[in-house]
Structure formats: C-alpha cells, structure tokens
Design a protein around this motif. Sequence first.
Motif, mmCIF file in Angstrom:
data_model
loop_
_atom_site.group_PDB
_atom_site.id
_atom_site.type_symbol
_atom_site.label_atom_id
_atom_site.label_comp_id
_atom_site.label_asym_id
_atom_site.label_seq_id
_atom_site.Cartn_x
_atom_site.Cartn_y
_atom_site.Cartn_z
ATOM 1 N N THR A 1 -3.681 7.692 0.599
ATOM 2 C CA THR A 1 -3.467 6.250 0.521
ATOM 3 C C THR A 1 -4.193 5.683 -0.702
ATOM 4 O O THR A 1 -4.639 6.429 -1.572
ATOM 5 N N ASP A 2 -4.336 4.349 -0.730
ATOM 6 C CA ASP A 2 -4.928 3.689 -1.904
ATOM 7 C C ASP A 2 -5.907 2.610 -1.461
ATOM 8 O O ASP A 2 -6.246 2.505 -0.279
ATOM 9 N N LEU B 1 -8.290 9.436 6.080
ATOM 10 C CA LEU B 1 -7.541 8.734 5.034
ATOM 11 C C LEU B 1 -8.130 9.150 3.693
ATOM 12 O O LEU B 1 -9.331 8.977 3.451
ATOM 13 N N SER C 1 0.841 -1.198 0.000
ATOM 14 C CA SER C 1 0.000 0.000 0.000
ATOM 15 C C SER C 1 0.873 1.244 0.000
ATOM 16 O O SER C 1 1.875 1.321 0.733
ATOM 17 N N THR D 1 1.331 5.296 0.807
ATOM 18 C CA THR D 1 0.796 6.337 1.693
ATOM 19 C C THR D 1 1.673 7.581 1.616
ATOM 20 O O THR D 1 2.864 7.499 1.326
ATOM 21 N N ILE E 1 2.146 9.976 -3.001
ATOM 22 C CA ILE E 1 2.525 9.141 -1.860
ATOM 23 C C ILE E 1 4.025 9.286 -1.596
ATOM 24 O O ILE E 1 4.794 9.656 -2.478
ATOM 25 N N PHE F 1 -4.818 -0.096 1.466
ATOM 26 C CA PHE F 1 -4.329 0.334 2.779
ATOM 27 C C PHE F 1 -4.942 -0.494 3.914
ATOM 28 O O PHE F 1 -4.233 -0.982 4.793
ATOM 29 N N ARG G 1 2.789 8.138 7.141
ATOM 30 C CA ARG G 1 2.437 6.782 7.579
ATOM 31 C C ARG G 1 2.031 6.855 9.044
ATOM 32 O O ARG G 1 2.294 7.859 9.717
#
Length: 738
Positions: A513-514, A585, A479, A481, A592, A517, A484
């Motif tokens: 994020t994606d 989020l 993932s 980010t 990222i 995550f 973090r």
Amino acid sequence: MTLYPVKTFYRNFMKQKLIYSITIVGFAISLAVLILIVSYILEEKSVDKHLPHIANMYRIKQSNGDASIPQRIYQPILDAAPEIDKLCLINSNGVLYEYDNEKKYAKAVTTNKEFIDVFSIVIIQGERKGLLESKTDVLITESFAKKVFGNKNPLGEVLVFGDKEKKVVQAIIADPIATSSLKYDVIINLKQELFYSSRGYNSETYTMFDAIFVLNPLLPPSNTQKKIAELLKPYEGYKETLLAVQPFSEVYFDLKSDNDQFSHANLGMIKLLSWIAIIILILAMLNYINLTTALNNERHKEICIRKTSGAGRGTIFWIFLQESYLSCFISLLLGIGLAILISPFFKELFNKEMNIIDALRTPQTLLSIIFIFIFVGSITGIIPAIVVSKFTPIDLLQQKVRLRNSNIRGIYNTIQLAVTLCLIIGLFVIVKQIKYVKTKDVGFNKELLVSVRLQAKTSEKAAIIKENLLKNPSILNVSGTHGRPFGIYSTSSGSWQNDSIEYNIEKLALMNTDTSFLSTFGLKLIRGRNFRPTDNDGCIINEKTYNYLQLNDLDGKSIMGSELIGVVKDFHFKKMYSELGFISLRYNPEQISHLNIRLSGNNIPESLAQIKSIFKEFEPGINFEPEFYDNWINNMYQKEEKQAKAVKIYALIALLLSCMGLLGLSKFIAIKRTKEIGIRKVNGARIAEIMALLNKDFIKWVAIAFVIATPIAWYAMHKWLENFAYKTELSWWIFALA
C-alpha cells in the motif's frame, strides 16, 4: 393393471373432484421439486467423470489441506515414483489478451505438455506432437477461436498476453464440457511465467502449482503416497508437512483444500437439497395417505358390495394398490411437465442451467424416477389398502369402522406441521445471519468507497492516474493496494523471535500500500506512525498481530524482513466465516493492483463517469468499472442467500402440503361430527361456537408440532451458525413468530 381400477378411479374422482385434485396436484408439485433436485444432484455427481483416465487420476496435496505444491519438487516426485505415467502442473487465472487492437480477458491455464495427455485434450486443428514444448505456444478452445478470429483460420496467429508476451496459436482444442471442474479459454506453457502463485516462508519463496498425475493402473496409490510423503520435509517451512495422494474424482467435492485451481461443489446446498427432497417426499406421501384414507370412508358401500360379492382381502388390497399406482403415475406425468416449466426459475438457485429433457435421457435419472414411482406408489398404496381390505361386510353395514382413525391422522398432520415449522425457523435464522454479516462493522469505512482494478498500461501509470483523480473535488482520497481487504492476494508464514521466545506465524496476510491507505479507509493508528514517502520497506501490522507477538515497543523490530513502524486498529480483511487474522501492510506503492477511491457523495454518477474516463485515457481498449466496497462485500454471501432462497421455496411448498393435510383432517372431522353439528345448530348454536368446537383439535396438533419442532430447529440452526466466526443470536421471537 386392468381397466377396471381406471374406471373406479374415474368414477370416484368425479364424485370428489376437489379432494382428488388437491391430492394429485400436491403430489405433482412434490414430484416436480424432487425431479429437479435429483437431476441437479446427479449432474453434480457426474462432474469430471467424462475423463478417460479418471479411475487412475490423482492429485498430490499437502497433509495440511493445501492443494498446491512447490514447483521445485516436480522432478523429485518423478524420480521417487516411476510408476507415475504422466504428471502435470496447473495454475489458472484470468489473463488480459490483445488481438487486432482489442483487449479482453480470457480464462487461462499455465501448465506443461503432459497436461494434454493427463486431461485427454481433443485437438480439433493442429498437430498433437510437440504442443506446449515452446514458451511461445498457446492452445485456444474452439469457442474462443470463433469469438476472437471469427471465420479466419487461427493457426499461426499471434495473441499478445499481459501487454507484452506474444504467443503463436499452435492448435484449436475442444471446449471443456459443462461437467468439467477446470474451465479455460487458453492453455499456455508455464515456463512463460505469465502468472503464478507463490508462498513465502521467512526469506524463502516457492512457486506453487496443483499437481495432477495418471498412475499405472496395475499399482495402488498407497505405494506412491509412501514414496513421496516426505519429499517436502527438507525445505524450509515444510519440515512437518507430508504429501498425500487424493483421487481426482474427489477433488470437486473437496472443500478443505486451499488455493486450488478447480471449481467445487456447493456441498452445503447439495446436503440441504437432499434433506429437503426427502422431507417434501415424506410430506407428499403423508398427505396422500391422509386424504386417501379419509376418502375411503366414503366408499363403504362399494367395499361392502365387493365383499358380499365374494371379493377377498387380496382382491380389495390389489384394487386399492392399483389405484395408488394410477394416482402416482398421473402425478408423475404432471410433475415432469411442471419440472420442465419451472426449471428456468431454478437456474439462479442451482447456479447452472437445468435441462430436464436432457436429464431425463440419462440412465441415472430414468432409473431414479422409476425407483421413486415404485417406492412412492407402493408406500402410499399399501397403507390405505391394508386398512380397507381388513373391513368385514357386517362392520361396514353397522358403520363400526367408520371414521375412527382421527388420532393417526392427527399424528400425520403433526409431523407435517413440525417439518414446516423447522423450515420456517431455519429461513428466519438464515436471513437474520445474512443481514448480520452484511451490516456488521468491518473496522473501516466501506461507504462511498470504490475500487478499480489496474489493467495493462494503467498498472504502470498508477501514480499519474492517482494525481488526475485527486484533481476532482468530489474525490476525497485515493490509495493504491496490491490486493485489498476481503481480497488478499499474498500471504506468508514464518517464525519470529522475541525475548528468546519463538512465535510461529501462519498465514500472515500481506498487502502492499501507500501513505494514504489509512486515511482512505478510515483506519486508526494506535502505535507508531504512518508511512512516509522516504520509507524503503516499512510495515504496519494490526493490533492482533502486535498482541500475539507480545511486543512492548516498535523500536528496532522487523516482521518478515520489513521494518515495523506502526500498529493499526483491527479491521476485517477476511469473510465472517473466519476470525480476525494477522496482517502486515507494507509500503510498496510501485507494486499495486487496485486503486481505492473515497468519494464525497456529491453527484456520484458524474464522479464514477469521470473515474472511468481517466482510466480510459491510458487504456482505451478496456472497460473499467468502479466497484463499491459495500456491494462487493455483500455479494460475498451469495451461497447463504441461495440457501435462504432454497429454504424459502421449500418452506412454502411444505406449508402448502401441510395445509392440504389439514384440509383432509378438517374434512374428516366435519364428516364425523355432522350429526352433532346439526343438533347444536337446531338448539341455537352460533357459527362462531361451531368453529371453536371444530378448531380446538387443530390447536392441539399445532401445539404438539411446535414442541417437537423447536428443539430440532434450534439444534440444526445452532450447527449451521458454527460455520461463522461472527454470528447472530437464536432469538426467542424467531420460534414464536414461526
């Protein structure tokens, strides 16, 4: 001091080698520790004092403790307060640079040209005039120049920053000295915007900098503060915020400021070491007095001869005081030598090199040592000298004064034991708390989870790198980010309306994020849905934020401009000093800074090697090191671990000194009861019975010390634990075990 006390001291030393050696060595150990602590504290106090303008240097900060201010009020400040001679804006960060096909990181400061005069930068090569006026200018330190260019002349050379920004070396400047709170390798013009800090409020975004200025020495800073106090109020998000002026000499010791660019003192360690220095010194002095007065009972014949030969109280008093100074002087010499020998072992504890020889050359350290010598020599000498000088020859001959101060000695030892117990209890509590915060459930699965920072070309190729990583069967998930957990990069503040009620959200943590995550970190979605690749600007908030905003559903809701699509179970993203905060989020896989990789646990060394290899395919000039989350989180509590180490060292020293004091008391009691012991032995008493007889007094003093130490230690550690939002319990067994 005449040679006569030296002769008597030597003669008595030869008679009682063991006790005299214990006394002097104990004193030397205490003084060595004291010298180390004093040198460390004095060096901390000297930070930034080398700056020529330090008396007239100030920082502008917000009244809420935030050390940075928006860049847009730079000119309004100068307009409102013309008495400000120079005002510079500062932001510092690590920055990637490239030279001769080699990429490395440097400590960089982005600032304006006034920085050179405010911080009195020394130019080694290059012209001072016109520096930092061009966006392409870069100033480099002497050590950085040698590291990068070797013997080559760096002036005019081009360095590439951030994989694209070319900058020309305009000057070589002196390195920041060891006692500087601002460290850097390169200085860059802030107009380049190579890196910056920002703060968001609703739809408004501010670029933030630390602001340091030099004030006209003829004017008080209070006038300047009145002029600039309300300059922030017209801006959204700052309507209740005032500006304050802080002397720059206080910045290093200001731990309340958020997000500033300077290193800071470990005030907790300084306070702890200061108290320990006082405690160790008191214990050493009590030991000396205890053992010396016990030994003086062996010198009745000498005192009697001196008295009958015409020596007055003053003469006896002065002789014993001189002997005390002599003992202290010998201990001091041994202590200085011992401090020099053990100083390398304290490097990790103090987080800096401790050069005692250099420290002894400074006037402050020398004066401190002279004061310690006079103070300790006087206190430890006066009490035994007063006791001895008041004896009369008749009392001495009839042994009326012999060995009658056991209660006073018991009090000395009780104090020593109580202090030692407090330190041991403190050590147990600190260690227990560190273990607690390290093992506490953080709300996500941190085991076998590693993080790799994206650098240079890897930032643009993150999606391809992720695909390549997932081809490895030992990698379960990946993932991306921005920031973090436990390393949040962005926060925002603002107001939110729900059913005509306005909620103010302070410091909402933001993390891009994606879609993977939640699965990578093992987080549980409790409302709504996860991100989808088709989402444009959705967000998932934590349960605490959801409850605070008193939401009943997610339909049609948005947070700070992002559509609310889900709620995740609470997880920790800040250190245990603070309670769970608010976090959003955001779905933004294009922006990222880290890739977080979940490993299966099969052949971990090979998996890590493959991860590094994949990253190096895209950026071979950088050495990528995957970082395990559990190790990274554990290392966040180094300050407490150093405190535990300090307490451990000094608890052992206190225990050693207390044992020496008990040795003096045991010798005292044994001499006092010699005849009694002889009679009991003749009448058939066993060794065990004699030992029980002699030790019952010690048990009494230990019990009293425990009663004294318990409430003191409980209160002290209760206050220390208040630094943590999540803390262990003060269990009864800690006190019993101590």
